[in-house]
Design a protein around this motif. Structure first.
Motif: not given
Length: 327
Positions: A137-146, A211-215
């Motif tokens: 169940d992965k987010p497809t936008s920053m809005e969904q992530l938050l 999740l990890v912030l990367s590139y």
């Protein structure tokens, strides 16, 4: 008499050895660049073979840490080349007089470039990386992530890390005056905030977060080096913050010509191929050959904030982040 002859011979020997000593080029950069798996060792081998010199790498935690080091040392710094800042740190670096004009005629690049002191050597886009075997169940936008994402996140400190700063700018570009609320929502999903990229990514690979912030280019490493396809970047509908990494000649360098040779070398196709497949970013030289894995990467909409705005507001935005995540 023999004593004087002996002293003369010794003096001539020392002078001869000194004359033949290789030039040293000191490069300030970030630690992952000069790690065993980074581009530093291969770049050293290739450049030293053509310059008859020795590169002395000084690896710091991250790009922001390089700038902090330059501020601390001032004119006492030992750098000939500064490598690993990004465009958002250029105004602050120039303001402290840390660099000089490179006086080079640059080749045609994959990105538009005008600066007379810095050269770009790679670029990319920040993204959150996930394991396709674990996260469904992965987010497809920053809005969904938050707002909707139930998993956990790792990211880096914007005070010491260029990816961490990139996330700060990403949220600021998307949410503006409401960035503090965005940080507060992200904090509720955050396992920890690390000092640099290497620590956060290592924790992610050990399964310590979803999740990890990367590139966006990070999956290419796994596909090329490990024949592993389960690590992928999440494409966000709002777009992704751009990063362009840069290098420059230190204002204190005593090896300006050698530093110029090194900057020219960085832009050559062979060096760009090394950087792309060991720093895992996109090359600025369009003639660099890339593995097929790069063609499978997501192609995001590019976001950016004008670099002078970043320079003027960075301290305020960091304070905003600190206040938000401490609540």
């Amino acid at each position: 008499m023999k004593k004087w002859l002996w002293l003369a011979c010794c003096t001539l020997s020392v002078l001869g050895a000194s004359a033949q000593a290789k030039q040293q080029l000191t490069v300030y950069t970030y630690q992952s660049f000069v790690s065993d798996w980074g581009p530093g060792p291969a770049l050293s081998e290739a450049f030293e073979a053509q310059c008859d010199c020795t590169i002395n790498w000084l690896g710091l935690d991250d790009g922001v840490a390089i700038l902090n080091r330059l501020k601390l040392e001032g004119k006492r710094n030992q750098a000939d080349v500064i490598l690993g800042l990004d465009t958002n740190l250029i105004p602050e670096t120039q303001a402290i007089g840390a660099v000089q004009d490179h006086q080079l005629e640059l080749p045609k690049l994959a990105i538009d470039w005008q600066d007379q002191q810095f050269i770009p050597y790679d670029y990319g886009y920040f993204a959150f990386i996930y394991n396709t075997d674990i996260l469904q169940d992965k987010p497809t936008s920053m809005e969904q992530l938050l707002n909707d994402f139930k998993g956990s996140v790792l990211y880096q400190d914007p005070r010491t890390s260029t990816p961490g700063q990139g996330l700060m700018l990403w949220l600021k570009a998307l949410y503006g005056d409401d960035a503090a609320q965005a940080w507060n929502k992200l904090q509720q999903k955050t396992v920890t905030v690390t000092k640099g990229w290497s620590e956060a990514y290592g924790m992610f690979l050990k399964g310590e977060a979803d999740l990890v912030l990367s590139y966006t280019t990070s999956p290419a490493y796994h596909m090329v080096a490990e024949q592993e396809h389960r690590y992928q970047a999440l494409p966000f509908s709002e777009g992704h913050m751009t990063q362009i990494e840069v290098a420059a000649i230190s204002a204190t360098s005593q090896q300006v010509e050698l530093a110029q040779q090194f900057l020219n070398f960085l832009l050559s196709a062979p060096a760009q191929q090394i950087i792309a497949t060991s720093n895992w970013m996109l090359p600025v030289n369009p003639n660099a050959e890339l593995p097929a894995a790069f063609s499978s990467l997501i192609q995001p909409k590019a976001l950016s904030i004008e670099q002078n705005t970043v320079s003027q507001q960075r301290k305020n935005w960091i304070k905003e982040w600190r206040n938000a995540v401490s609540q």
